[in-house]
Design an enzyme around this catalytic site. Structure first.
Site, PDB file in Angstrom:
ATOM      1  N   GLN A   1      -7.744 -13.114   3.145  1.00 58.02           N
ATOM      2  CA  GLN A   1      -6.491 -13.550   3.749  1.00 58.02           C
ATOM      3  C   GLN A   1      -6.582 -15.014   4.182  1.00 58.02           C
ATOM      4  OE1 GLN A   1      -4.400 -10.761   6.245  1.00 58.02           O
ATOM      5  NE2 GLN A   1      -3.494 -12.387   7.477  1.00 58.02           N
TER       6      GLN A   1
ATOM      7  N   ARG B   1      -9.065   2.640   4.511  1.00 53.18           N
ATOM      8  CA  ARG B   1      -7.830   3.007   3.826  1.00 53.18           C
ATOM      9  C   ARG B   1      -8.139   3.664   2.484  1.00 53.18           C
ATOM     10  NH1 ARG B   1      -3.054   0.096   5.441  1.00 53.18           N
ATOM     11  NH2 ARG B   1      -3.475  -1.477   7.039  1.00 53.18           N
TER      12      ARG B   1
ATOM     13  N   THR C   1       0.816  -1.214   0.000  1.00 51.82           N
ATOM     14  CA  THR C   1       0.000   0.000   0.000  1.00 51.82           C
ATOM     15  C   THR C   1       0.852   1.268   0.000  1.00 51.82           C
ATOM     16  OG1 THR C   1      -0.170  -0.183   2.410  1.00 51.82           O
ATOM     17  CG2 THR C   1      -1.968  -1.111   1.112  1.00 51.82           C
TER      18      THR C   1
ATOM     19  N   ASP D   1      -2.082  -7.594  15.432  1.00 58.82           N
ATOM     20  CA  ASP D   1      -3.338  -7.141  14.838  1.00 58.82           C
ATOM     21  C   ASP D   1      -3.836  -8.074  13.740  1.00 58.82           C
ATOM     22  OD1 ASP D   1      -1.279  -6.533  13.103  1.00 58.82           O
ATOM     23  OD2 ASP D   1      -2.066  -4.573  12.526  1.00 58.82           O
TER      24      ASP D   1
ATOM     25  N   LYS E   1       6.628   4.820  14.388  1.00 61.54           N
ATOM     26  CA  LYS E   1       6.071   6.136  14.135  1.00 61.54           C
ATOM     27  C   LYS E   1       6.798   7.162  14.999  1.00 61.54           C
ATOM     28  CE  LYS E   1       2.546   4.549  11.647  1.00 61.54           C
ATOM     29  NZ  LYS E   1       2.289   4.894  10.245  1.00 61.54           N
ATOM     30  N   THR E   2       6.909   8.375  14.491  1.00 59.10           N
ATOM     31  CA  THR E   2       7.423   9.473  15.285  1.00 59.10           C
ATOM     32  C   THR E   2       6.522  10.667  15.044  1.00 59.10           C
ATOM     33  OG1 THR E   2       8.809  10.489  13.574  1.00 59.10           O
ATOM     34  CG2 THR E   2       9.765   8.643  14.810  1.00 59.10           C
TER      35      THR E   2
ATOM     36  N   HIS F   1       8.116  -0.151   6.235  1.00 62.85           N
ATOM     37  CA  HIS F   1       8.628   0.748   7.264  1.00 62.85           C
ATOM     38  C   HIS F   1       9.156  -0.050   8.446  1.00 62.85           C
ATOM     39  CE1 HIS F   1       5.026   0.120   9.687  1.00 62.85           C
ATOM     40  NE2 HIS F   1       4.279   0.448   8.657  1.00 62.85           N
TER      41      HIS F   1
ATOM     42  N   LYS G   1       3.606   4.567  19.057  1.00 64.83           N
ATOM     43  CA  LYS G   1       3.695   3.296  18.344  1.00 64.83           C
ATOM     44  C   LYS G   1       5.066   3.160  17.703  1.00 64.83           C
ATOM     45  CE  LYS G   1       1.372   0.449  14.876  1.00 64.83           C
ATOM     46  NZ  LYS G   1       0.277   0.378  13.884  1.00 64.83           N
TER      47      LYS G   1
ATOM     48  N   LYS H   1      -7.872  -0.195  12.119  1.00 63.11           N
ATOM     49  CA  LYS H   1      -7.788   1.107  11.479  1.00 63.11           C
ATOM     50  C   LYS H   1      -9.042   1.902  11.847  1.00 63.11           C
ATOM     51  CE  LYS H   1      -3.933   0.249   9.375  1.00 63.11           C
ATOM     52  NZ  LYS H   1      -2.700   0.948   9.775  1.00 63.11           N
TER      53      LYS H   1
ATOM     54  N   HIS I   1       7.623  -3.131  10.013  1.00 65.64           N
ATOM     55  CA  HIS I   1       7.647  -4.427   9.329  1.00 65.64           C
ATOM     56  C   HIS I   1       8.893  -5.250   9.663  1.00 65.64           C
ATOM     57  CE1 HIS I   1       4.973  -2.150   6.392  1.00 65.64           C
ATOM     58  NE2 HIS I   1       4.240  -3.190   6.744  1.00 65.64           N
TER      59      HIS I   1
END
Length: 422
Positions: free
Chosen positions: A179, A89, A43, A200, A238-239, A48, A235, A85, A51
């Site tokens: 999935q 998305r 996506t 998740d 993330k920043t 990042h 998280k 989420k 992962h």
């Protein structure tokens, strides 16, 4: 790492959040070489830092003699996983997905052995089977095995349904079945017996286990890793400034290095266990001695070096360290033009300068000072440096202040910097 101890080792390192049929799975991997998979939906054009944990876990299995499969969600990424989420998305087109699939496949192959003959990692795309399936066949052959009552009670769906401002579309609701079908196909065609993913993903993984059991009467397994947050609640991955990407063009190796340097002290040894292959006994010893001779600082540097080398390689690690020396220790003797280009990319604030200006004006343009008057005061207080050299009076910024004829580093104190780009 021996096969018999693999699951126990993962548990001791804090890498397991959920595991299905634990004892049976331990017996299976003790006596067999298993095929396992993890899925990544393209996506974005890059994976990042969030992962890394599943990628590293796949690598741990491969080192232990098992056969990892990476499934790129060329089809499922067109739908979008709703798991935890807050809103739907953004939908992406086929062209973007195809481009991002190619880029992410290259990234994955950097971390796993995809070439050796012995248990090489396999890269697949679920568009291979979904592009050949029609909706009637899917509903008849797959949908009949799933109860709506069960599906709406899965945490990822239930959370969205309980929010009247968002809800969940049928498109997203169907993702769980897609999935599950991935797991079934991989089990059928590649003898996959284990799916791994983030915490998740447990609802999606358990649906795949359910489908396989209903259709084949065979037992398969699921394993999830914790979704990490630092003790301040942020998280992992993330920043305040956004995602830390694995692609050096989106997040420079310097910024990647600094991410690890800036984690809270309380996370250092947990992250050493989770993300590195350092022996647990060594990590435990480091933790016991963390207050001796700046141990925790040295271990944080060790973590930053280890992770930057793992993701970006030795050369880019050295560049990140040169930039760190340049910024924090004002050592410009080894700085390179490519290092300054990293800084311009995302390392520190930068401004474009087209004409000759004086230092006071430069400080205002760079937001290091709010006015020329404040800039004058800062200069007089000896708190301003140009390329690491303190200055105590206003001056024009001329060619001798331009590194490689293109860059000038302005600093206020030790932590506030701006790169002038000429």
């Amino acid at each position: 790492m021996s096969e018999v101890n693999l699951i126990t080792t993962l548990q001791n390192r804090g890498l397991i959040f959920h595991v299905a049929h634990e004892n049976n799975l331990k017996t299976l991997i003790k006596n067999n070489s298993v095929s396992l998979y993890c899925g990544f939906d393209p996506t974005e054009e890059s994976l990042h830092i969030g992962h890394l944990l599943p990628l590293i876990t796949l690598k741990r299995f491969q080192i232990s003699g098992h056969h990892p499969i990476v499934l790129i969600g060329g089809a499922t990424s067109l739908i979008g996983d709703p798991s935890f989420k807050h809103q739907e998305r953004e939908m992406h087109g086929h062209d973007n997905i195809d481009c991002w699939t190619e880029k992410i496949s290259k990234q994955v192959s950097y971390f796993l052995d995809c070439h050796s003959n012995n248990k090489k990692a396999l890269l697949l795309n679920n568009n291979q089977w979904f592009s050949k399936m029609n909706i009637i066949s899917f509903l008849r052959d797959i949908g009949k095995y799933f109860s709506i009552n069960t599906m709406i009670n899965k945490s990822a769906v239930k959370t969205r349904i309980s929010r009247p401002d968002q809800g969940i579309s049928f498109t997203e609701f169907s993702y769980n079945l897609l999935q599950a079908y991935d797991f079934f196909i991989l089990h059928k065609e590649h003898n996959v017996s284990l799916q791994i993913g983030g915490a998740d993903q447990w609802g999606n993984i358990s649906s795949g286990m359910h489908l396989i059991h209903r259709k084949t009467k065979q037992e398969v397994y699921g394993l999830t890793m914790p979704l990490l947050t630092q003790s301040n609640g942020i998280k992992f991955g993330k920043t305040e400034l956004g995602t830390i990407w694995l692609d050096s063009k989106k997040t420079s190796p310097y910024k990647f290095y600094q991410f690890w340097m800036n984690i809270e002290d309380s996370s250092v040894y947990r992250f050493l266990r989770l993300f590195t292959f350092i022996n647990l006994s060594e990590i435990n010893k480091r933790e016991e001695e963390k207050y001796i001779n700046n141990g925790i600082i040295n271990d944080k540097i060790f973590l930053a070096r280890t992770m930057t080398r793992f993701v970006h390689g030795e050369k880019k690690l050295l560049a990140a360290e040169r930039i760190t020396e340049f910024l924090f220790f004002k050592n410009i003797s080894h700085i390179r033009e490519s290092d300054l280009q990293q800084l311009q990319q995302d390392g520190i604030p930068s401004v474009q300068i087209k004409t000759i200006i004086d230092l006071q004006e430069a400080l205002v343009l760079s937001s290091l000072a709010t006015s020329r008057t404040q800039a004058k005061t800062m200069i007089s207080a000896n708190s301003i440096s140009i390329n690491g050299i303190k200055v105590n009076k206003n001056c024009l910024l001329k060619n001798q202040e331009k590194l490689f004829g293109k860059f000038t580093l302005l600093s206020r104190g030790k932590k506030n910097h701006c790169l002038l780009c000429w």
